[in-house]
Design a protein around this motif. Structure first.
Motif, PDB file in Angstrom:
ATOM      1  N   ILE A  92      -1.561 -13.996   7.051  1.00 45.33           N
ATOM      2  CA  ILE A  92      -2.637 -13.714   6.096  1.00 45.33           C
ATOM      3  C   ILE A  92      -3.182 -12.292   6.257  1.00 45.33           C
ATOM      4  CG2 ILE A  92      -5.023 -14.381   5.485  1.00 45.33           C
ATOM      5  CD1 ILE A  92      -4.238 -17.271   6.234  1.00 45.33           C
ATOM      6  N   ALA A  93      -3.020 -11.717   7.448  1.00 42.42           N
ATOM      7  CA  ALA A  93      -3.658 -10.440   7.801  1.00 42.42           C
ATOM      8  C   ALA A  93      -3.339  -9.248   6.901  1.00 42.42           C
ATOM      9  CB  ALA A  93      -3.322 -10.090   9.258  1.00 42.42           C
ATOM     10  N   PRO A  94      -2.143  -9.135   6.293  1.00 45.13           N
ATOM     11  CA  PRO A  94      -1.883  -7.948   5.468  1.00 45.13           C
ATOM     12  C   PRO A  94      -2.915  -7.701   4.369  1.00 45.13           C
ATOM     13  CG  PRO A  94       0.176  -9.073   5.913  1.00 45.13           C
ATOM     14  CD  PRO A  94      -0.924  -9.957   6.455  1.00 45.13           C
ATOM     15  N   THR A  95      -3.552  -8.752   3.894  1.00 47.39           N
ATOM     16  CA  THR A  95      -4.569  -8.599   2.850  1.00 47.39           C
ATOM     17  C   THR A  95      -5.725  -7.727   3.334  1.00 47.39           C
ATOM     18  OG1 THR A  95      -4.018 -10.790   1.972  1.00 47.39           O
ATOM     19  CG2 THR A  95      -6.125  -9.855   1.309  1.00 47.39           C
ATOM     20  N   GLY A 150       0.797  -1.225   0.000  1.00 43.92           N
ATOM     21  CA  GLY A 150       0.000   0.000   0.000  1.00 43.92           C
ATOM     22  C   GLY A 150       0.825   1.268   0.000  1.00 43.92           C
ATOM     23  N   LEU A 151       2.129   1.153  -0.247  1.00 50.19           N
ATOM     24  CA  LEU A 151       3.004   2.326  -0.233  1.00 50.19           C
ATOM     25  C   LEU A 151       2.960   3.080  -1.553  1.00 50.19           C
ATOM     26  CD1 LEU A 151       5.994   0.643   1.614  1.00 50.19           C
ATOM     27  CD2 LEU A 151       4.398   2.317   2.560  1.00 50.19           C
ATOM     28  N   ILE A 152       2.694   2.357  -2.619  1.00 44.07           N
ATOM     29  CA  ILE A 152       2.440   2.976  -3.917  1.00 44.07           C
ATOM     30  C   ILE A 152       1.173   2.359  -4.482  1.00 44.07           C
ATOM     31  CG2 ILE A 152       4.894   3.395  -4.360  1.00 44.07           C
ATOM     32  CD1 ILE A 152       4.833   1.026  -6.328  1.00 44.07           C
ATOM     33  N   LYS A 153       0.598   3.000  -5.471  1.00 47.90           N
ATOM     34  CA  LYS A 153      -0.613   2.449  -6.092  1.00 47.90           C
ATOM     35  C   LYS A 153      -0.668   2.867  -7.547  1.00 47.90           C
ATOM     36  CE  LYS A 153      -4.541   4.535  -5.467  1.00 47.90           C
ATOM     37  NZ  LYS A 153      -5.775   5.098  -4.901  1.00 47.90           N
ATOM     38  N   HIS A 154      -1.263   2.014  -8.365  1.00 44.43           N
ATOM     39  CA  HIS A 154      -1.543   2.403  -9.743  1.00 44.43           C
ATOM     40  C   HIS A 154      -2.676   3.424  -9.715  1.00 44.43           C
ATOM     41  CE1 HIS A 154      -3.354   1.807 -13.825  1.00 44.43           C
ATOM     42  NE2 HIS A 154      -2.086   1.967 -14.131  1.00 44.43           N
ATOM     43  N   VAL A 155      -2.611   4.426 -10.559  1.00 43.38           N
ATOM     44  CA  VAL A 155      -3.542   5.555 -10.455  1.00 43.38           C
ATOM     45  C   VAL A 155      -5.005   5.152 -10.619  1.00 43.38           C
ATOM     46  CG1 VAL A 155      -1.886   7.367 -11.054  1.00 43.38           C
ATOM     47  CG2 VAL A 155      -3.102   6.128 -12.889  1.00 43.38           C
ATOM     48  N   LEU A 163      -2.552  -7.290  15.318  1.00 40.31           N
ATOM     49  CA  LEU A 163      -3.184  -6.051  15.765  1.00 40.31           C
ATOM     50  C   LEU A 163      -2.602  -4.822  15.081  1.00 40.31           C
ATOM     51  CD1 LEU A 163      -3.562  -6.812  19.567  1.00 40.31           C
ATOM     52  CD2 LEU A 163      -5.421  -6.495  17.932  1.00 40.31           C
ATOM     53  N   ASP A 164      -1.298  -4.795  14.906  1.00 39.22           N
ATOM     54  CA  ASP A 164      -0.683  -3.655  14.226  1.00 39.22           C
ATOM     55  C   ASP A 164      -1.230  -3.502  12.807  1.00 39.22           C
ATOM     56  OD1 ASP A 164       0.841  -2.775  16.329  1.00 39.22           O
ATOM     57  OD2 ASP A 164       2.662  -3.840  15.717  1.00 39.22           O
ATOM     58  N   LEU A 165      -1.647  -4.605  12.201  1.00 39.65           N
ATOM     59  CA  LEU A 165      -2.173  -4.573  10.836  1.00 39.65           C
ATOM     60  C   LEU A 165      -3.660  -4.221  10.789  1.00 39.65           C
ATOM     61  CD1 LEU A 165      -0.367  -7.757   9.476  1.00 39.65           C
ATOM     62  CD2 LEU A 165      -0.043  -5.436   8.607  1.00 39.65           C
ATOM     63  N   VAL A 166      -4.459  -4.838  11.652  1.00 42.24           N
ATOM     64  CA  VAL A 166      -5.918  -4.706  11.522  1.00 42.24           C
ATOM     65  C   VAL A 166      -6.563  -3.853  12.612  1.00 42.24           C
ATOM     66  CG1 VAL A 166      -6.057  -6.925  10.324  1.00 42.24           C
ATOM     67  CG2 VAL A 166      -6.391  -6.856  12.804  1.00 42.24           C
TER      68      VAL A 166
END
Length: 630
Positions: free
Chosen positions: A244-247, A66-71, A137-140
């Motif tokens: 799995i949580a980063p998703t 999520g640090l960059i994204k396609h426009v 927890l840090d992720l979600v």
């Protein structure tokens, strides 16, 4: 794969080296974006990657994080003239204070419990606060989250960040919509945190334990005593859940264009909600608040520290005696798992048979498997009282079975799995003009299009549907989003929904049951293939099962199917595809399967239809042709 902090540092450096500016493509201008191939040049030049191909893989990691994204969110990271944007250069969609982590909190606390107006704090607890749960927890549920400033008006506001809510939000963001997502507890909802993911992790370990116990039947001799380390079983579950949580993470969704608010949502009008003192105005809203464990009105039960699906995965010690109330999917899955881990398991239900919703023949096989695993079935039971002896740390359950004399048992833990109750309370739905029910059929009242009694508001998933599955939440969210945002009228009743209970053997189903067809007076035919005659099942030692296909009488049109087997959940998809594409029994019987596979039983069952179509006259004609030809 680089760690999150390392990726953040790379993105920060890259943002100072690559040129971000407004760029035009056709007639549209994209603000503050850079070109993928130019970023690849810099990643190689700065030594972050040894080659352009490695730089592309690193760019994909940055995008996934999520640090960059396609426009337009249409492309992965590529070494091409495609436009990308740094998340840090976009307006705030909410962010975690990076210096605040659950690791600091864990130094003084053993668990985290959300303040979300729950009846029981333990149902919102995340415990123990080891490295895996801290990562989760840090992720979600970032320790310190800063909500964004609300936009003047959102195209869509989504309440609840389980499967249905996340899918709703990401669809809107993917099309450039202004979308806000509100979650009061953990992103990912039940499925990630206290449902599908952790339960299947435990079930896999339980299956491994069973396989080891039965190793001798396969010629494998094990010296010494086989022991299940329950602590390590649960640690594995927490590790994989965090993996799995980063998703479902806050970082990923803000990076995709979703404004995230962490707090309790309440409607203030038919087109606005309030969260953390901020008002969010919307054109359309989707309610995806899910459901919780239903607690039956048993005397004393609510005053005890009983377990539900929301708290069972916090256990770190195996209970010696484990009680389960309810023999639906959650109850039987956990009962079998804990029995295989070594608990004495006692399963209570007021009904005669387990899995009352399922095909009786399927439920019978699973019930036999539970008994084989040592589970004590107390069917036809009426539970009168549940008390908790805090000095002995024991539950005391008083019940009668088959209208007999009153009995009392002591339990170390008690799981309540007696159904689900939709989360419709404390939303001030009345102010939004949204009708709901808390008795009989419970949940939001919705049309077949998933529209509530407020035309601007839709419901998805467990809060309004009887099919309470993650995949149903997913597909209902797709329907609700399209109907809310576009002039379409998709209907949830048109979905073909398979499901599976992950016992051993598994039970999977799609379409109609025989009992439903009998009640409606619809004539049908049944085609069955037992796994007793399936070579692969015999070799695997998993021949307790069958494939049952149901067709409309006099035709080869498939209208339902039940499969019982160790891999039934995977096998049922073949039948779902056949039904969805209007493939009949004739065509299904001609599908070649690799030999040997249990899935070949589907072909065999379908082939039974062809055999019945060979009339005596047809058989005689075929014999005549063969004799003439030879």
């Amino acid at each position: 794969m680089a760690e999150s902090t390392e990726l953040e540092a790379i993105a920060s450096t890259l943002s100072t080296k690559v040129k971000s500016k407004d760029r035009k493509y056709h007639l549209e201008t994209f603000k503050k974006c850079f070109i993928g191939s130019e970023a690849v040049d810099i990643l190689v030049k700065e030594g972050f990657s040894a080659s352009r191909s490695e730089a592309v893989e690193l760019g994909k990691e940055l995008l996934k994080e999520g640090l960059i994204k396609h426009v337009t969110n249409d492309n992965d990271f590529e070494d091409k003239k495609l436009f990308y944007r740094f998340a840090m250069l976009e307006p705030s969609r909410g962010y975690a204070v990076t210096k605040e982590s659950w690791a600091q909190f864990a130094k003084s606390k053993q668990s985290f419990s959300g303040d979300i107006s729950s009846d029981r704090a333990m149902d919102e607890e995340v415990s123990p606060l080891d490295e895996h749960n801290i990562k989760l927890l840090d992720l979600v549920k970032p320790k310190k989250w800063v909500d964004p400033e609300p936009l003047k008006k959102y195209h869509l506001v989504v309440i609840g960040a389980g499967a249905g809510g996340l899918i709703s939000a990401i669809q809107s963001a993917g099309l450039g919509g202004k979308v806000a997502l509100i979650e009061k507890h953990l992103l990912g909802g039940d499925c990630l945190n206290v449902g599908c993911v952790p339960s299947k992790a435990l079930i896999r370990c339980a299956r491994a334990a069973k396989e080891v116990m039965n190793a001798e039947s396969f010629g494998i001799e094990i010296e010494g005593k086989v022991k299940v380390n329950f602590g390590k079983v649960m640690e594995r579950m927490r590790r994989l859940r965090a993996r799995i949580a980063p998703t479902d993470s806050a970082k990923r969704f803000t990076g995709l264009g979703v404004n995230i608010f962490q707090g309790h949502a309440r409607f203030t009008s038919k087109s606005s909600v309030e969260v953390n003192g901020k008002t969010l105005n919307f054109s359309k809203c989707i309610i995806a608040t899910g459901a919780r464990a239903y607690v039956p009105p048993v005397d004393g039960l609510k005053d005890t520290p009983y377990l539900t699906n929301a708290s069972i995965f916090n256990l770190t010690e195996l209970p010696e005696v484990f009680g389960v109330i309810g023999s639906g999917p959650i109850g039987v899955e956990m009962a079998q798992a804990f029995a295989r881990f070594g608990s004495r398991v006692i399963l209570f239900d007021r009904r005669e048979k387990i899995l009352p919703r399922e095909d009786p023949d399927a439920a019978k096989i699973v019930q036999s498997a539970l008994v084989e695993d040592g589970i004590e079935l107390r069917m036809n039971s009426a539970i009168h009282r549940v008390n908790y002896d805090s000095e002995k740390s024991k539950f005391v359950i008083t019940f009668t079975q088959n209208d007999g004399e009153e009995e009392t048992l002591e339990l170390d833990q008690l799981l309540v799995s007696a159904g689900r109750a939709p989360n419709v309370e404390n939303l001030d739905l009345e102010k939004a003009g949204v009708e709901y029910k808390t008795k009989g059929f419970r949940g939001l009242v919705v049309k077949d299009t998933l529209q509530t009694t407020n035309p601007k508001i839709y419901g998805v998933g467990d809060v309004c549907l009887s099919y309470q599955f993650t995949h149903m939440a997913d597909f209902s969210a797709q329907i609700a989003f399209r109907n809310a945002m576009f002039p379409t009228s998709g209907k949830v009743s048109k979905l073909l929904v398979p499901w599976c209970t992950y016992t051993s053997p598994e039970v999977a189903h799609v379409g109609a049951y025989e009992k439903e067809l009998d009640e409606k007076g619809i004539e049908y035919e049944v085609w069955t293939a037992s796994l007793e005659h399936n070579d692969r099942a015999i070799l695997e030692g998993t021949e307790d099962g069958f494939v049952k296909l149901i067709s409309k009488a006099g035709t080869d049109t498939i209208i339902g199917a039940t499969i019982v087997g160790e891999n039934a959940g995977d096998m049922i998809s073949e039948v779902s595809v056949a039904m969805r594409s209007n493939m009949g029994l004739k065509a299904l019987s001609s599908v070649i399967h690799p030999y040997p596979t249990e899935a070949d039983a589907i072909r065999i069952a379908a082939g039974s239809f062809n055999k019945t179509r060979l009339t005596p006259g047809t058989k005689k004609l075929l014999r005549t042709i063969i004799s003439i030809a030879n």
